[in-house]
Structure formats: structure tokens, C-alpha cells
Design an enzyme around this catalytic site. Sequence first.
Site, PDB file in Angstrom:
ATOM      1  N   LYS A   1      15.601  34.644  79.106  1.00 16.57           N
ATOM      2  CA  LYS A   1      15.721  35.452  80.324  1.00 16.57           C
ATOM      3  C   LYS A   1      16.381  34.678  81.475  1.00 16.57           C
ATOM      4  CE  LYS A   1      13.011  38.918  78.712  1.00 16.57           C
ATOM      5  NZ  LYS A   1      12.512  38.491  77.397  1.00 16.57           N
TER       6      LYS A   1
HETATM    7  C1  LIG Z   1      12.251  39.262  76.237  1.00 17.58           C
HETATM    8  C2  LIG Z   1      12.002  38.558  74.972  1.00 17.58           C
HETATM    9  C3  LIG Z   1      12.341  39.137  73.736  1.00 17.58           C
HETATM   10  C4  LIG Z   1      12.894  40.524  73.617  1.00 17.58           C
HETATM   11  O1  LIG Z   1      14.164  40.660  74.237  1.00 17.58           O
HETATM   12  P1  LIG Z   1      14.734  42.129  74.564  1.00 17.58           P
HETATM   13  O2  LIG Z   1      15.980  41.893  75.332  1.00 17.58           O
HETATM   14  O3  LIG Z   1      13.669  42.783  75.394  1.00 17.58           O
HETATM   15  O4  LIG Z   1      14.932  42.826  73.278  1.00 17.58           O
HETATM   16  C5  LIG Z   1      12.149  38.374  72.595  1.00 17.58           C
HETATM   17  N1  LIG Z   1      11.617  37.150  72.649  1.00 17.58           N
HETATM   18  C6  LIG Z   1      11.272  36.570  73.818  1.00 17.58           C
HETATM   19  C7  LIG Z   1      10.677  35.219  73.800  1.00 17.58           C
HETATM   20  C8  LIG Z   1      11.458  37.253  75.017  1.00 17.58           C
HETATM   21  O5  LIG Z   1      11.108  36.678  76.182  1.00 17.58           O
END
Ligand SMILES: *Cc1c(COP(=O)(O)O)cnc(C)c1O
Length: 463
Positions: free
Chosen positions: A112
Site C-alpha cells: 500500500k
Molecule cells: C491490501 C492487501 C491485499 C489485497 O490487495 P487488494 O488491492 O485489496 O486486492 C493483499 N495482501 C496484503 C498484505 C494487503 O495489505
Amino acid sequence: MRYVSTRGTAPELPFHEAMLTGLARDGGLYVPAEVPTLSADEIRDLAGQPYEEIAFRVMRPFLGDSFTDEEFREDIAAAYAGFAHPARAPLKQLAPNQFLAELFHGPTLAFKDFAMQIIGRLFQRELTRRGNRITIVGATSGDTGSAAIEAFRGLDAVDVFILYPHGRVSEVQRRQMTTPVEDNVHALAVHGHFDDCQARLKDMFNDFSFRDEVGLAGVNSINWGRVLAQVVYYFSAATTLGAPDRKVSFCVPTGNFGDIFAGQIAKRMGLPIDKLVVATNQNDILHRCLSTGEYRTSQVHPSISPSMDIQVSSNFERALFDAYDRDGNAVAQLMDELKSSGGFTVSQGALEALRETYASGRVSEDETSAEIAFSLKDNGELLCPHTAIGVKIARDMADPSVPTVTLATAHPAKFPAAVEAATGEHPPLPPHMETLYERPERVTEIANDLATLETHIRESRRT
Ligand SMILES: *Cc1c(COP(=O)(O)O)cnc(C)c1O
């Protein structure tokens, strides 16, 4: 460059407006009216470039006149300067034709940060230009919240409220959200699931008087700016492995479908992606939908990969929009059906279109733990539970002629309980987070109720 809504009726917006707005006013998600492409030579030239340079060349065509080249380069440089690895998204080989893209070297240890760090800077630039204040409200299954707080804490023009499901995030995730001392940061522990948090957030956006009163802005993965920033590492990984002269597949631990949808954009820009593999845990609505065409919500079953504990996968709407030949009316109908009856059936044509790009798999809780243990024994890699799900599915589904890159979405130290249960090893936090367990927490427990949430936000934001 103009952005249109997946439901067809909201006004078209330029990049900076689409980014500040988040959800479109017709309830849809913004997507570019046309996806720019890079030629094979332009893609070939990306190989070996610094991550920041790849980011500039991949994202620039989507920005239109919203920011100058200089402004954008400056923000990219600042965004990734704090990452703990010089390659930013380094590739690691696990087995023949099996690779891991480590996306957890940012300040909050999950992918993120790649998007949040850049859009935080672009938000600030645009708000300074306008002299406006905004209220960012985000819903998180754990990682978006900490990444957003890290990107926006201390900014004068912004209050950040993060809704997370009470008791359903890991302790590290929770502490990352509740320990920042800046008074523009507000962590809200909602009595409900992540889907409840996300639903209340959507309700706030659809309450136009509240939306306008507080200057509501969204940084959830529905925000186009976030999807765009995630397109970059598909290019950096694939060109490292020989694209455009060699096809590459990606396996993506998936919840809200933002990260993997960025892969679809990369493919449409010209990157030769063979398959995008949707990796799910026991909350497998996407795997079921791609297998049967039935998108049907049920109960959320909390898992050891909480960032994927989801039933309503918001960005899937963007993939549906393309699968339905960009027919906003058709998408609006599906979403109405989802709201009224808890599901919908994807048309045969749209399902075939989705399957041209996507494959999918599902991993149980036991298999996830077994994979974490196997990986440590097999090649010394300590994987977070989300990443383990991806690695297992990538191996099970591999086409031996095509390299597959699994996106390592978080650092194992973010999920120490699950990792320790599987391996007996406690993954240590990196040095910059060593005092996390000693810092005081600040959080408001709150009902899963729109009016209560809106009142709280009105009263706690700074004016
Ligand atoms: C947010 C997240 C996901 C999922 O990603 P999306 O974009 O919501 O599909 C998977 N693994 C981790 C560790 C995350 O923080």
C-alpha cells in the site's frame, strides 16, 4: 486525459479531480476514458532504469495537465526515498521460473505504501494550490489504514479518519494506526467486518450534504491514483524478466481487486502479461465468480490473511466495466442487483472476456500455514500469510514456459502470530518500528452506524 465513471453518468474529470474525489457521484469508480499505450521500444527501454524513472514514464501519460513534469518527478523522488531497498520493488527467484516481487520495503511494510506515498504528496500539492481543507475517510482491513496515516499524518489541510474492523486486524496493524501522535489522525475501531466499514464509507460518499460539508475525500483502493501507482511495479518486474520480448504472468494475493486491476491496466498499456492470477483465501468470492460466473456474497470468515477477508471486492467493478465493453448502464444494473439481492450473474460474454485476462485459485487456512512452513524449509523465505497464498497458487498453476511473479504484498513481521504459529520463528520488526509495542495507543471504538460515524467525524475534525 479524462476520467469516466464505471456507471456512466457522473461528470468526466481530469486526473487531479478524479484523485481528490475518490468515488464518483453516481456511485461508480473513475477509469481513464482511454488507456495510453507504450510501444515495444519504450517498454524495452525501461529495463534497468531506476524505479523512479519507470514510475515517471509509466504514470505520466495518465496525468494530463494536472501536474507538471517537474512537480511529478519531485513527488516521485520524495515518495520512494524512504523505502528500505534501493530497488524499491526487488525481485527474488524462488524456483525455476518462479519469482517474488517484494513490495514490503516501504514505511508500513505493505505494498500500500507504493501508492499512498505518492498520492499523499500529490494531494498536498493540489490542496496547497487551492487553499482547501479536506477530510479523508478510509476503510481498511489493516494495511491501507496504516499506509494512509503514514502518508497524511501531520498535514495541515487534511484530517484522516480510518475505519477498521474492531478485533479483526493484527496487533502490528492496529498499533501502526493507533500510535501516531499527530492530532489530524483518528483511528476508529468499528463494531463490524471490513465489508461493513467499506459499506459505511460508501454511504458517506453518497450522503452529498455530509460529503460537501466536511470536504470528504477517499484514499481507498477505489481511488484511481492508487491503482495507477501500482501499475509501475508490473512494468519494473516484467522488464527485468525480459518483457516485451518475453511474456510474464503475475499471481496476486487479492482482496479489493485494486492491486491486480493495476495489472490489467499494465496489460492494456502494452505489457505482454500472459495471465493475472487472482489468489484468494477461504473468502473466495472472486475465485467462485471467475469459475462459475456467479458473484454471490456470503459471510466473511476471518482468516490469518486478514487483508483479504472480504466479500465485496470494490475494484472488480472496474474489470466488469471493461468486460461489459464499457457499458456503464449494465454495470449500474449489476451493482443495484448486488445491493438488493446480494449477488449477480456475469453474462457469458463478459465472463469470457474476464477469463482472457484472469485465472484464479483459492487456498485454505491449513494450506496457508503449511505453505509458510514449506517455504522456510524449502528456500529459507519467511512469507507473510497473504504472500504464501500467492506463492502456493503460482506454483500449482504454473505454465513452465512462462515466468510467474508473485507479488509479496506484506512483510512477515506484520503478521507475527500467523508466521510464528506456522514456523516457530518470530519475524522481527525492522529497526524503524522497534518501539511500536511501547507507544501509547489512541483509538475510538464506534458503532457500525452511519449517523454515529458522521457525527463523530463532524465533531472531531479540525476546522
Ligand atoms: C491490501 C492487501 C491485499 C489485497 O490487495 P487488494 O488491492 O485489496 O486486492 C493483499 N495482501 C496484503 C498484505 C494487503 O495489505
